[in-house]
Design an enzyme around this catalytic site. Sequence first.
Site, PDB file in Angstrom:
ATOM      1  N   SER A 112     -53.915   1.298 -21.958  1.00  0.00           N
ATOM      2  CA  SER A 112     -53.373   0.386 -21.116  1.00  0.00           C
ATOM      3  C   SER A 112     -53.791  -1.028 -21.607  1.00  0.00           C
ATOM      4  O   SER A 112     -53.624  -1.500 -22.878  1.00  0.00           O
ATOM      5  CB  SER A 112     -53.993   0.920 -19.706  1.00  0.00           C
ATOM      6  N   ASP A 167     -44.535   7.242 -16.782  1.00  0.00           N
ATOM      7  CA  ASP A 167     -45.576   6.159 -16.403  1.00  0.00           C
ATOM      8  C   ASP A 167     -44.781   5.277 -15.357  1.00  0.00           C
ATOM      9  O   ASP A 167     -43.930   4.530 -15.577  1.00  0.00           O
ATOM     10  CB  ASP A 167     -46.011   5.276 -17.713  1.00  0.00           C
ATOM     11  N   HIS A 199     -49.375   7.321 -15.853  1.00  0.00           N
ATOM     12  CA  HIS A 199     -50.170   6.334 -16.542  1.00  0.00           C
ATOM     13  C   HIS A 199     -51.671   6.846 -16.556  1.00  0.00           C
ATOM     14  O   HIS A 199     -52.455   6.778 -15.828  1.00  0.00           O
ATOM     15  CB  HIS A 199     -50.249   5.112 -15.639  1.00  0.00           C
TER      16      HIS A 199
END
Length: 226
Positions: A112, A167, A199
């Site tokens: 991320s 996600d 995610h």
Amino acid sequence: MVSPAGRHSASLIFLHGSGDSGQGLRTWIKQVLNQDLTFQHIKIIYPTAPPRPYTPMKGGISNVWFDRFKISNDCPEHLESINVMCKVLTDLIDDEVKSGIKKNRILVGGFSMGGCMAMHLVYRNHQDVAGVFALSSFLNKTSAVYQALQESDGVLPELFQCHGTADELVPHSWGEETNSVLKSLRVSTKFHSLPGVYHELSKAELGKLKSWILQKLPGEMEKQNE
């Protein structure tokens, strides 16, 4: 940090996502794989971002690599905080080089926000490392990374990128778009879509990542057998 089982000849810097820690990321990977991510010859470094005010949390303090004006790919980057962290992480790379690891035997990547930080660090400051990886990550549409690559004419480190199709925090399309733009700027890269993955880190993804890491940073035995 995870020490190599054998002789240390390469290093991997793995950057966590927002609000996490190096230890938290290592533990999460261990839960997904049912074991630590380890290599015979590669040392894995899991740094922790220093706590700072984070605008998407209304200025609340969080362990983030940099600030964002908002979680969007269509707003300016908070370059001031990104650049400060590039300097901090450059020291980490320099420490590895001082300990005898060649720059082309170092990989940098993350999950991320950690993947975004890795792309800034490598493509703007360290184009001579072995490669970069970004898991569930994206760059803003006007990213300084794109600008740096437009001005670059050397050989660029390869990018390994993965993104879950489900996600809900960082849309898959943001990752895909980032990958397309980087490709157009001569970055050698493959984009791995992970069906039904949110995610998060997945076992299949970490398996692919491990293979790619060994391809980029082969051990002594692998090199002799080629």
